[in-house]
Design a protein around this motif. Structure first.
Motif, PDB file in Angstrom:
ATOM      1  N   TYR A 198      55.515  42.203  52.522  1.00 36.79           N
ATOM      2  CA  TYR A 198      54.272  41.967  53.246  1.00 36.79           C
ATOM      3  C   TYR A 198      54.066  40.474  53.389  1.00 36.79           C
ATOM      4  CZ  TYR A 198      51.652  41.206  48.852  1.00 36.79           C
ATOM      5  OH  TYR A 198      51.191  40.738  47.662  1.00 36.79           O
ATOM      6  N   MET A 199      53.406  40.103  54.442  1.00 34.40           N
ATOM      7  CA  MET A 199      53.349  38.706  54.848  1.00 34.40           C
ATOM      8  C   MET A 199      52.020  38.024  54.546  1.00 34.40           C
ATOM      9  SD  MET A 199      56.389  38.468  55.984  1.00 34.40           S
ATOM     10  CE  MET A 199      56.391  36.892  56.795  1.00 34.40           C
ATOM     11  N   SER A 200      51.007  38.756  54.169  1.00 38.36           N
ATOM     12  CA  SER A 200      49.707  38.129  53.975  1.00 38.36           C
ATOM     13  C   SER A 200      48.886  38.935  52.980  1.00 38.36           C
ATOM     14  CB  SER A 200      48.969  38.050  55.311  1.00 38.36           C
ATOM     15  OG  SER A 200      47.694  37.487  55.150  1.00 38.36           O
ATOM     16  N   GLN A 201      48.036  38.233  52.271  1.00 36.60           N
ATOM     17  CA  GLN A 201      47.142  38.881  51.320  1.00 36.60           C
ATOM     18  C   GLN A 201      45.906  38.003  51.201  1.00 36.60           C
ATOM     19  OE1 GLN A 201      49.058  39.661  47.586  1.00 36.60           O
ATOM     20  NE2 GLN A 201      47.196  40.204  46.554  1.00 36.60           N
ATOM     21  N   THR A 202      44.737  38.606  51.238  1.00 33.63           N
ATOM     22  CA  THR A 202      43.489  37.889  51.037  1.00 33.63           C
ATOM     23  C   THR A 202      42.832  38.469  49.796  1.00 33.63           C
ATOM     24  OG1 THR A 202      43.232  37.568  53.407  1.00 33.63           O
ATOM     25  CG2 THR A 202      41.266  37.312  52.063  1.00 33.63           C
ATOM     26  N   LEU A 203      42.468  37.586  48.887  1.00 34.78           N
ATOM     27  CA  LEU A 203      41.876  38.032  47.630  1.00 34.78           C
ATOM     28  C   LEU A 203      40.480  37.457  47.464  1.00 34.78           C
ATOM     29  CD1 LEU A 203      44.954  37.270  45.383  1.00 34.78           C
ATOM     30  CD2 LEU A 203      44.275  39.493  46.269  1.00 34.78           C
ATOM     31  N   LYS A 204      39.613  38.241  46.886  1.00 34.41           N
ATOM     32  CA  LYS A 204      38.281  37.762  46.543  1.00 34.41           C
ATOM     33  C   LYS A 204      37.935  38.372  45.194  1.00 34.41           C
ATOM     34  CE  LYS A 204      33.533  37.453  48.036  1.00 34.41           C
ATOM     35  NZ  LYS A 204      32.544  37.769  49.055  1.00 34.41           N
ATOM     36  N   SER A 205      37.723  37.527  44.223  1.00 36.97           N
ATOM     37  CA  SER A 205      37.379  38.010  42.889  1.00 36.97           C
ATOM     38  C   SER A 205      35.892  38.238  42.784  1.00 36.97           C
ATOM     39  CB  SER A 205      37.812  36.989  41.833  1.00 36.97           C
ATOM     40  OG  SER A 205      39.201  36.821  41.846  1.00 36.97           O
ATOM     41  N   ALA A 206      35.532  39.317  42.154  1.00 34.86           N
ATOM     42  CA  ALA A 206      34.125  39.580  41.886  1.00 34.86           C
ATOM     43  C   ALA A 206      33.668  38.679  40.746  1.00 34.86           C
ATOM     44  CB  ALA A 206      33.941  41.047  41.500  1.00 34.86           C
ATOM     45  N   ARG A 207      32.454  38.263  40.788  1.00 32.22           N
ATOM     46  CA  ARG A 207      31.950  37.435  39.691  1.00 32.22           C
ATOM     47  C   ARG A 207      31.738  38.309  38.461  1.00 32.22           C
ATOM     48  NH1 ARG A 207      25.575  36.717  40.842  1.00 32.22           N
ATOM     49  NH2 ARG A 207      25.288  38.914  41.155  1.00 32.22           N
ATOM     50  N   PRO A 208      31.763  37.714  37.281  1.00 33.66           N
ATOM     51  CA  PRO A 208      31.554  38.499  36.065  1.00 33.66           C
ATOM     52  C   PRO A 208      30.118  38.979  35.978  1.00 33.66           C
ATOM     53  CG  PRO A 208      31.642  36.169  35.552  1.00 33.66           C
ATOM     54  CD  PRO A 208      31.992  36.305  37.011  1.00 33.66           C
ATOM     55  N   SER A 209      29.897  40.062  35.263  1.00 33.67           N
ATOM     56  CA  SER A 209      28.543  40.557  35.056  1.00 33.67           C
ATOM     57  C   SER A 209      27.799  39.609  34.114  1.00 33.67           C
ATOM     58  CB  SER A 209      28.594  41.965  34.467  1.00 33.67           C
ATOM     59  OG  SER A 209      29.201  41.914  33.191  1.00 33.67           O
ATOM     60  N   ALA A 210      26.518  39.837  33.931  1.00 32.04           N
ATOM     61  CA  ALA A 210      25.696  38.960  33.097  1.00 32.04           C
ATOM     62  C   ALA A 210      26.229  38.870  31.685  1.00 32.04           C
ATOM     63  CB  ALA A 210      24.243  39.449  33.092  1.00 32.04           C
ATOM     64  N   SER A 211      26.795  39.935  31.178  1.00 37.16           N
ATOM     65  CA  SER A 211      27.328  39.918  29.820  1.00 37.16           C
ATOM     66  C   SER A 211      28.722  39.290  29.774  1.00 37.16           C
ATOM     67  CB  SER A 211      27.419  41.332  29.256  1.00 37.16           C
ATOM     68  OG  SER A 211      28.428  42.057  29.934  1.00 37.16           O
ATOM     69  N   GLY A 212      29.292  39.067  30.957  1.00 35.44           N
ATOM     70  CA  GLY A 212      30.640  38.510  31.013  1.00 35.44           C
ATOM     71  C   GLY A 212      31.713  39.574  31.019  1.00 35.44           C
ATOM     72  N   ARG A 213      31.315  40.832  30.924  1.00 38.25           N
ATOM     73  CA  ARG A 213      32.282  41.930  30.916  1.00 38.25           C
ATOM     74  C   ARG A 213      31.851  42.965  31.927  1.00 38.25           C
ATOM     75  NH1 ARG A 213      31.433  40.269  25.797  1.00 38.25           N
ATOM     76  NH2 ARG A 213      33.256  39.670  24.615  1.00 38.25           N
ATOM     77  N   ARG A 214      32.835  43.682  32.461  1.00 33.46           N
ATOM     78  CA  ARG A 214      32.513  44.761  33.395  1.00 33.46           C
ATOM     79  C   ARG A 214      32.919  46.065  32.792  1.00 33.46           C
ATOM     80  NH1 ARG A 214      35.263  43.024  38.623  1.00 33.46           N
ATOM     81  NH2 ARG A 214      35.866  41.144  37.653  1.00 33.46           N
TER      82      ARG A 214
END
Length: 93
Positions: free
Chosen positions: A77-93
């Motif tokens: 594959y030639m392309s990938q777009t990534l977006k990370s979710a921000r951590p929750s208030a506790s720092g864990r999901r």
């Protein structure tokens, strides 16, 4: 699978537990020795509250599915777009 056999809705997946060895080896290969990934004491002081695996290590697992399952061997594959979710208030999901 040939290109013409691909249809909307096809799915493929696999599961993997990211291990200590995976994180250490990825750091060695890439040179990304950010303490967020390797130093538990440092990581405790961050919004995450614990060490996290490299985002690109997780993103790289996409190639396993594309190149071995769907569509399969020979796929690049030639392309990938990534977006990370921000951590929750506790720092864990």
């Amino acid at each position: 699978m040939c290109f013409e056999d691909l249809t909307v809705g096809l799915k493929a997946s696999f599961g993997k537990t990211i291990t200590e060895a995976d994180v250490v080896l990825f750091a060695a290969v890439t040179g990304d020795t950010n303490p967020m990934h390797l130093n538990a004491e440092y990581a405790k002081t961050t919004v995450f509250g614990e060490r996290i695996a490299h985002g690109m290590l997780a993103a790289g697992l996409i190639t396993k599915v594309l190149g071995t399952q769907l569509p399969g061997p020979g796929t690049i594959y030639m392309s990938q777009t990534l977006k990370s979710a921000r951590p929750s208030a506790s720092g864990r999901r």
